[in-house]
Structures are given as structure tokens and as C-alpha cells.
Enzyme design. Structure first.
Site, PDB file in Angstrom:
ATOM      1  N   GLY A  51       0.791  -1.447  -0.771  1.00 42.60           N
ATOM      2  CA  GLY A  51       0.179   0.252  -0.319  1.00 42.60           C
ATOM      3  C   GLY A  51       0.784   1.001   0.127  1.00 42.60           C
ATOM      4  O   GLY A  51       2.165   1.175   0.049  1.00 42.60           O
ATOM      5  N   GLY A  53       1.627   5.250   1.683  1.00 43.80           N
ATOM      6  CA  GLY A  53       1.463   6.216   2.343  1.00 43.80           C
ATOM      7  C   GLY A  53       3.179   5.824   3.562  1.00 43.80           C
ATOM      8  O   GLY A  53       3.130   6.313   4.863  1.00 43.80           O
ATOM      9  N   HIS A  54       3.876   4.696   3.145  1.00 46.47           N
ATOM     10  CA  HIS A  54       4.843   4.313   3.825  1.00 46.47           C
ATOM     11  C   HIS A  54       6.233   5.232   3.067  1.00 46.47           C
ATOM     12  O   HIS A  54       7.195   4.748   3.334  1.00 46.47           O
ATOM     13  CB  HIS A  54       5.494   3.502   3.757  1.00 46.47           C
ATOM     14  CG  HIS A  54       3.900   2.170   4.199  1.00 46.47           C
ATOM     15  ND1 HIS A  54       3.202   2.052   5.503  1.00 46.47           N
ATOM     16  CD2 HIS A  54       2.726   1.677   4.023  1.00 46.47           C
ATOM     17  CE1 HIS A  54       2.257   1.778   5.683  1.00 46.47           C
ATOM     18  NE2 HIS A  54       2.832   1.177   4.875  1.00 46.47           N
ATOM     19  N   HIS A 216      -0.061   1.158  10.199  1.00 49.84           N
ATOM     20  CA  HIS A 216      -1.270   1.250   8.898  1.00 49.84           C
ATOM     21  C   HIS A 216      -2.393   1.880  10.489  1.00 49.84           C
ATOM     22  O   HIS A 216      -3.124   1.882   9.923  1.00 49.84           O
ATOM     23  CB  HIS A 216      -1.918   0.233   8.264  1.00 49.84           C
ATOM     24  CG  HIS A 216      -1.415  -0.389   7.839  1.00 49.84           C
ATOM     25  ND1 HIS A 216      -0.383  -0.889   7.945  1.00 49.84           N
ATOM     26  CD2 HIS A 216      -0.775   0.015   6.572  1.00 49.84           C
ATOM     27  CE1 HIS A 216      -0.252  -1.996   7.098  1.00 49.84           C
ATOM     28  NE2 HIS A 216       0.269  -1.201   6.196  1.00 49.84           N
TER      29      HIS A 216
END
Lengths: 328, 328
Positions: A51, A53-54, A216
Site C-alpha cells: 500500500g 503511505g509508507h 497502518h
């Protein structure tokens, strides 16, 4: 919500377009959200993803000596198999592809499906699963331990091994060895806000932190009051050392920021970790301090140790040139 | 206040100790808060510094190809002349010392006093003053424009020139040329919290941003609602282009994070800036995206352009190896 974005649905494609423009040696495949090296090398291809966002993980680790391609899903959401297949077929040079997967159920499933599809096309694909987070045994999105910042060390080791011209099985073995030797533990001071949601997913009190929180926002092991840097170092390191015996060994140390923690604080924490490691006669061979695996605008940190042998030292020291990590 | 620190009065010394441990090629001089290269080279020494809280600036730019030493004051507070003198005398190899100063009254005074004292000891010292922020003409802490993220380009250019064996006057001239060609403009989305104060110095509304805010929270030109990335790019770039004519030239572009802004958002902004520059036929030669000059845990960004000629391109491309920037 104050974010420098246009539309929540476009953040991944626009950020990858920005990466391609900033780093002309990288190529963006639109719609499939794959960022890859522009030049394909005659070697085993190493890919990863997950995903968004990192950042800089994972797209920021594409380049010489690390990844050949990174596949990005939506924010905190696994990339679909068609995207992963694109990375595999694009970067395979006939010597096979190693996939480095963080241990989350969605990633395990989608990378697994992509592997099956690639094999139907006679592409040799192997995978390794990073599960370095010692905080909790199982978690919200994983059976078994989560993969967190230690994944960056696996990218480095596998990428360096692949550059030597090693076979797919040899690259996989080096990655597995790194994974066996890596443990991480983190702490969150604030939650993060997903662009599509617009507000934090949970709340922490004015003076409250969560030990072992996931990248997360998954629950950790305990909530407590904010501790000093020294106490924080002890809590995080103790949990790692309870899990794996690093005594009398040489290690790589990473003190990672989750996105919104000032670099000054990361170095203050690292200073305390170094003191504790010295007391325990664990020798630090190389230190990494910075934002390597983040959780959007989360404030917090994680600590990672990787035990080194001669092969891992050599692979860690090998040159790499990516937006997120440059060595040599 | 949630910060990973021990005591507010110790943050600078502990962070610099952490830097020395993480980067064994750098040496920390206790009490004087100087971080320097462990090996002195037979060349003009380039030093810089200022208040802490802007990490990686300036200590993070010490190393081959950039600074020989950085002097750190308390958070957001100028280093005293005795600290600056230490950096000068320690790194002077008989070829003179160039000081790169950001335009704040305290820095101008203290670096100036140190220069006078060094000259009494027959050390040749020259200085340049960076004033790249086009937001306001004068400001809270400066007569004339403030020095912000563009300072990192000046470190790079002066450091690279010094490595060529150039004379003090030649290194100064290269730094001056860079300064003439650099303009920056920023925006803040949240205030920052000083460790010794424990609460933000001002407040911004839920959907409010401040255009042109300084890296110590000094007022900017206007408060407005949060804009899209595209609108933000236009606002920041317009202000820069109103001040300096970059048309038909090649530039270096920096999109800088103020500490708490996710890298994803910086790349989204950079993508918009690149589109605007292309429309205006300004060619981007090299792009830098990341946290280069921060303001503790402030959320926000700045955009910097430096016009390049052949000499500046060569100096920008020259290798450097520092914790905060590695090239080549």
C-alpha cells in the site's frame, strides 16, 4: 484535513508521476502504479511493493543496488495482482524475479496470485515474506508478525546480491538470511490521517503513546504516558532483545521515523540505543537514522536490528543509488 | 508535548552525540556543539551553522563535498561566537575559511564577531549571507530577506568548489553566484513546538495555512484556506517568478518539507511545480525532494529554484557524501 494533494483518489498516481520527473532514471507505468528502473539489467529482478503511505517505501528504493520495480496500491491497501504482474513481466530479464513481501494478508494473497499467473507464462518467481515486528504475534491485517521498517534492509541485501549476478535461489537465500536476523519494534505518538478519510483513525491523549503500534495504525501492546528518550530506547530495545539473541554479534541499526518526527529526536533516540547496545556488548557496524518506512503523517519511531555475518556486511556496504538510500 | 527527548536543555548535545555515533567520519566537540569532519583537508574550509531545529541542516551537511563543520546554537537560537571560533580554528588548514550564514540578525552578529576574533589570530575568514526567501522584505528576526532552504544549495556549491582546491576568493565567488541565483518561498500548515516551551508558538485554524511563513514561525504574507496542490504550486512559484526572471534558463529545483509533511505530498507538489515550469519553458536540470531544511515538527513546505550556468551545474553534480545529501 490539511494535505498538499489535489484529490484523494489521485494521490498515488500523482506522487509517482512526481517521482518519475524528479528521478529521470526511473520510469512510471501509468494506471498500474509501477515505478521501475528505466534500464533492465541482465540479472535476477528484485521487486517489492504494498500500500502507499509508507514513503519512501517502496518506490523510493527503486534503483541500482536495491529494487528493480515497486508496485503501489492505494493508501494502506495492497496492490492488485495485475499491477504486480506488470512489474514482474517488465523487469524479468530471463533470470527470474524475487518478490519481497511484507507480511499482511492482502499482500500475501495478491503477490501470491501474481506469482501463479507469472509461472503460467514460464517466468520463474520466488518470494520472501518479511515479519520483523516483534510487537504482537498476530495483528489486525496479518497472521503472524507484521513486516515493517526491517523490510528496507531486505531490499538492500537482496538488491546487492542480485547485482553480483547471483542466481534466483542465491538471491532468495540472502534475503531469507537477512529476514531471519532482523527484528523491529515501534512506538506511535500520534495517529495518521488517510487522504480519503480526512480524519485520524483513532486518538491518543495529550501525553499518551502506543507501544508497538503498526504502520497502518494497528493496535500495539500497550498505551502509556510519554517517556524520556532513554526510557523509550529501553522499552523498544528490550522487546527486541527478548525475542532474539544479538549478544556478542555485530548488527546494523536503523532508527526510523514514522513521518512527522523531527530528525533531531530520531538522533537523540539513536544515541540512547547506541549506549544500551554498547553496555550489552552488541557492536554496531552501520547505523541508519531517518524516515525509511513511514505511516503518512504519523509521529513516532521504530528501531530495527539486523545481525550481520561477513556476507551480509559486504552486501550492506555494496553501492546503491535510489531516491531513499544511497551508499558508496 | 510529546517529543522523544530527555531534557529540553540537552537536546542539542544529545542529538549531536547521536550524529557522531551514527556517522563515525564526523567528530563532535562537546559543549561547543560543533560537528566537523574527522579528517581535515588541505583546502579552503567551508563552515555554516545556526540555531538547532532545522535538521538535517546544518550538521547533516558536514562531509566530503559540502561543509567542513557546522556550529549549532540552541533551538532556533544563534550559536555564540566562541562556538563559531572553535569551528574556524579547528578546520582552517591555512587556506582560509568561508562562513555561510543565513540572514538572521543573531547569526550575522555572532558569525561577524567570530570573524573579527579569527582575524586577530591571522586566519583569513570570508562570509556570504543567504537571503533566498522572497516572502517578506524584512522580518521578525532579519533586516532584509530571511535565509531558508536555498542555503543547502549554497553549501553544495561552495563545498564542491572548495574540493577543487580553489582559493578562498574563488570559493566565495561561487557561493555568491549561487546566492544571486536562488529564490525560495514556503507555506506552513501547522506551527511547531519548541522543546523548552512545550506548546505551539501560534495557532492555525483547522483549514488554514500561512503563505510565506518563516522556518521559526515568523509571520508570512497571508493566511488563507488550504488549497489544492496545484493551487499551492501556483502561489509559491508565482511569488518566486515575480522576483527573479528564470525564463529560458536551466534550474535546480528543491521541494523541501518542513518536518512533518509526508514525502508523498512533497512529490505531489513537485509534480505540479514541474508542470508549471515546463509551461514557462524553464528547464529543470536536477530535482531535490525531501526534508532538507526543517522547522522541528512544522507541517508545510518550501520551493526553491537556483538558476544554473555551466560552472554551477558542474559543482552541483560533483560528488558529496554527507548524512543529509549524497551525490555520485
Amino acid at each position: 484535513m490539511k494535505k498538499i494533494i489535489n484529490e484523494p483518489t489521485k494521490v498515488v498516481s500523482e506522487f509517482l508521476k512526481g517521482m518519475e520527473k524528479a528521478h529521470p532514471e526511473l520510469e512510471y507505468t501509468e494506471k498500474l502504479e509501477v515505478l521501475s528502473r528505466r534500464e533492465k539489467s541482465d540479472k535476477v529482478a528484485v521487486i517489492s511493493g504494498g500500500g502507499a503511505g509508507h514513503e519512501p517505501a517502496h518506490a523510493g528504493y527503486v534503483g541500482m543496488g536495491m529494487l528493480d520495480a515497486a508496485v503501489t496500491g492505494n493508501v494502506f491497501s495492497s496492490p492488485s495482482p495485475d499491477r504486480i504482474i506488470e512489474a514482474i513481466t517488465k523487469m524479468n530479464a530471463g533470470k527470474g524475479v524475487l518478490m519481497i513481501i511484507k507480511n499482511y494478508s492482502g499482500d500475501i494473497m495478491n503477490f501470491g496470485l501474481a506469482k501463479d499467473l507469472a509461472e503460467l507464462e514460464d517466468i520463474q518467481v520466488e518470494s520472501v515474506v518479511v515479519r520483523d515486528d516483534v510487537a504482537v504475534k498476530d495483528s489486525t491485517y496479518s497472521t503472524g508478525r507484521r513486516g515493517i521498517a526491517g523490510t528496507v534492509f531486505v531490499h538492500k541485501i537482496a538488491g546487492a546480491k542480485a547485482e553480483t549476478g547471483a542466481s534466483l535461489q542465491e538471491v532468495k537465500a540472502a534475503a531469507e538470511k537477512a529476514i531471519e536476523n532482523i527484528r523491529s519494534m515501534g512506538m506511535a505518538m500520534t495517529p495518521c490521517t488517510l487522504p480519503a478519510v480526512g480524519k485520524p483513525g483513532f486518538l491518543l491523549g495529550e501525553d499518551e503513546v502506543e507501544i508497538g503500534m503498526g504502520i497502518h495504525g494497528e493496535p500495539g501492546v500497550m498505551r502509556t504516558t510519554m517517556k524520556t528518550a532513554q526510557e523509550t530506547a529501553e522499552i523498544l530495545l528490550d522487546k527486541i532483545l527478548q525475542d532474539y539473541d544479538y549478544s556478542n554479534s555485530e548488527v546494523a541499526l536503523m532508527v526510523n521515523g514514522l513521518g512527522a518526527t523531527p530528525l533531531m529526536e530520531l538522533y537523540i533516540l539513536e544515541n540512547e540505543i547506541q549506549t544500551l547496545l554498547e553496555e550489552k556488548q552488541i557492536k554496531v557496524y552501520k547505523t541508519f537514522v531517518g524516515n525509511y518506512m513511514t505511516a503518512l503523517d504519523m509521529s513516532g519511531c521504530s528501531v530495527t536490528l539486523m545481525k550481520l555475518d561477513e556476507e551480509l556486511k559486504k552486501l550492506l556496504d555494496a553501492p546503491c543509488n535510489t531516491p531513499g538510500l544511497k551508499i558508496g
